[in-house]
Design a protein around this motif. Sequence first.
Motif, PDB file in Angstrom:
ATOM      1  N   ALA A 111       0.782  -1.229  -0.056  1.00  0.00           N
ATOM      2  CA  ALA A 111      -0.092   0.057  -0.039  1.00  0.00           C
ATOM      3  C   ALA A 111       0.785   1.400   0.066  1.00  0.00           C
ATOM      4  N   ARG A 112       1.972   1.340   0.884  1.00  0.00           N
ATOM      5  CA  ARG A 112       2.693   2.413   0.914  1.00  0.00           C
ATOM      6  C   ARG A 112       3.205   2.778  -0.501  1.00  0.00           C
TER       7      ARG A 112
ATOM      8  N   ARG B 213       0.467   4.349  -2.808  1.00  0.00           N
ATOM      9  CA  ARG B 213       0.452   5.892  -2.383  1.00  0.00           C
ATOM     10  C   ARG B 213       1.644   6.616  -2.989  1.00  0.00           C
TER      11      ARG B 213
ATOM     12  N   GLN C 117       0.712   6.998  -6.528  1.00  0.00           N
ATOM     13  CA  GLN C 117      -0.186   8.245  -6.515  1.00  0.00           C
ATOM     14  C   GLN C 117       0.168   9.612  -6.666  1.00  0.00           C
ATOM     15  N   TRP C 118       1.169   9.817  -5.685  1.00  0.00           N
ATOM     16  CA  TRP C 118       1.638  11.184  -5.734  1.00  0.00           C
ATOM     17  C   TRP C 118       2.367  11.722  -6.928  1.00  0.00           C
TER      18      TRP C 118
ATOM     19  N   ALA D 236      -6.517  10.483  -4.371  1.00  0.00           N
ATOM     20  CA  ALA D 236      -5.317  10.669  -3.614  1.00  0.00           C
ATOM     21  C   ALA D 236      -5.463  11.826  -2.581  1.00  0.00           C
TER      22      ALA D 236
ATOM     23  N   GLU E 192      -8.232  11.987   0.054  1.00  0.00           N
ATOM     24  CA  GLU E 192      -8.047  11.285   0.971  1.00  0.00           C
ATOM     25  C   GLU E 192      -7.026  11.928   1.845  1.00  0.00           C
ATOM     26  N   TRP E 193      -6.160  12.295   1.441  1.00  0.00           N
ATOM     27  CA  TRP E 193      -4.831  13.078   1.976  1.00  0.00           C
ATOM     28  C   TRP E 193      -5.441  14.084   3.185  1.00  0.00           C
TER      29      TRP E 193
ATOM     30  N   ARG F 291      -7.415  12.947   5.937  1.00  0.00           N
ATOM     31  CA  ARG F 291      -6.550  12.362   7.070  1.00  0.00           C
ATOM     32  C   ARG F 291      -5.926  13.608   7.930  1.00  0.00           C
TER      33      ARG F 291
ATOM     34  N   ARG G 107     -12.881   8.641   1.240  1.00  0.00           N
ATOM     35  CA  ARG G 107     -13.222   9.593   0.213  1.00  0.00           C
ATOM     36  C   ARG G 107     -14.730   9.872  -0.090  1.00  0.00           C
TER      37      ARG G 107
ATOM     38  N   CYS H  64      -8.691  -0.985  -5.030  1.00  0.00           N
ATOM     39  CA  CYS H  64      -7.619  -0.490  -4.242  1.00  0.00           C
ATOM     40  C   CYS H  64      -6.611  -1.730  -3.798  1.00  0.00           C
TER      41      CYS H  64
ATOM     42  N   ARG I 182      -6.918  -2.860  -0.474  1.00  0.00           N
ATOM     43  CA  ARG I 182      -6.752  -2.901   0.912  1.00  0.00           C
ATOM     44  C   ARG I 182      -7.503  -3.873   1.655  1.00  0.00           C
TER      45      ARG I 182
END
Length: 474
Positions: free
Chosen positions: A27-28, A31, A34-35, A100, A103-104, A107, A170, A240, A242
């Motif tokens: 998952a890391r 992400r 995604q960035w 992305a 969701e960021w 958080r 999201r 995704c 997860r």
Amino acid sequence: KRFMSATCPPRFARHIAAFGHWLQRNARQVRALQWVVVVGYAALLIIPVFVPLPDNASHIWNHITVFAAFVFWAIWWPFVLLSMVLFGRLWCGLLCPEGALSEWCARHGLGWGIPKWIRWPGWPFVAFVTTTVYGQMISVYQYPKPALLILGGSTVAAMGIGFLYTRGKRAWCRYLCPVSGVFALLAKLAPMHYQVDHQAWEQASKPLPNGSKRIPIQAVDCPPMLAVRALQGASACHMCGRCSGYRDAVALSWRSPSQEIVQLAGTQEADRWQTRLIVFGLLGVAIGAFHWSASPWLIASKQWLAEWLIDRDIMWPFNDNIPWWLFTHYPEKNDAFHWLDAAVQLAYIFSTAIVWSSITTLLLAASVRIAGRWRSARLHHLAQSLIPMAGIGVFLGLSATTLTLLRGDGIIFFWANDVRLALMLGSAAWTLWLARGIVRGWQSGRARSICSMLVMLLLTCWINSAWGWLFWWW
């Protein structure tokens, strides 16, 4: 073995499930990817605004504006739609920059509960129609400022909704994204989905044979806030990964492309808003949006109206003082709308949408009634069979932009119309296959079913005629 389909070779099924588990373990890295997409997206959206507009010597390889337009409208949009049919909403879960960023922000935001107005089921329909029409009004495919306004505005809204509501989820993607409804429809055709073994799920929560309690399992971090335990279809799932392997009961699996539409849509998914999005949105407004710039009917009606206004000395509709953010206004490119142009364009898009969607609805209703007793639920279910034609139609319209941009650089595909015809016929056959499965489930009798399917055949001809006008007859 629990997740292996009878129609899928065991080795292939294991590879599919393993890919889902890989996404869960990494998952890391996902992400981080995604960035990377976010940075590239922002660069292609913002930089062209500060660069002079391209001239006749500008090409994809030597002008950032042309290159950005090619990436967004010739590659990104059409092939993201195609990916929904092949892989489900993998784009949403792994690559979408709006998702992305939303969701960021969630958080690090306020974490408020989602209000009732956001949960209104009509937003995907309203957002798609509004965005499609507005994009045509300001020429979003041709100029960088409209692209920044629509795409950038959507991204800012996604970040704002994320900052205000939920904690790390999201809400924007699930309820408000302008293309979420379209993605959800196309994902129903995908041959892959995350399958839940309900027996294994229940078994994982029972005490061990020696009476000791199992170690508590952490809840699934599902970005679109789905009830994974009850998950059956792929329309809302962001793929995704997860949840893959959760309680040893969830795995990425193969399925029939007809399963969700023929079996599930009749009981839990098909509703009036999805029907409106299919019939009026994708098979109405989208057709009008792709038609207007090539239609001789629009030119003839505009000329007639212009003569009528001049004869009565009404001249203000010929003013071109419209701001660019309301209608196309680039006089330096000899591309500026008058008020008359704007009015005729909007009238053409909506009149086309009304004509095509009205006849489509009547033929759908006739097919339902011929098959047996009338029920609105049956109309909504049968409308789901039109998803392949709706998706291919939008793909064909967007790919026309792809070919136009490539033609400007001297790259011409002489076989393009042959491919278009093949896609149109293939999507029609797919629609008829789905419709046959739906009608058979109603147990209407052989004669009624055949007559109902003949109406559906007529309906596929009617829908494809829209693209016949655009690509061959005009």
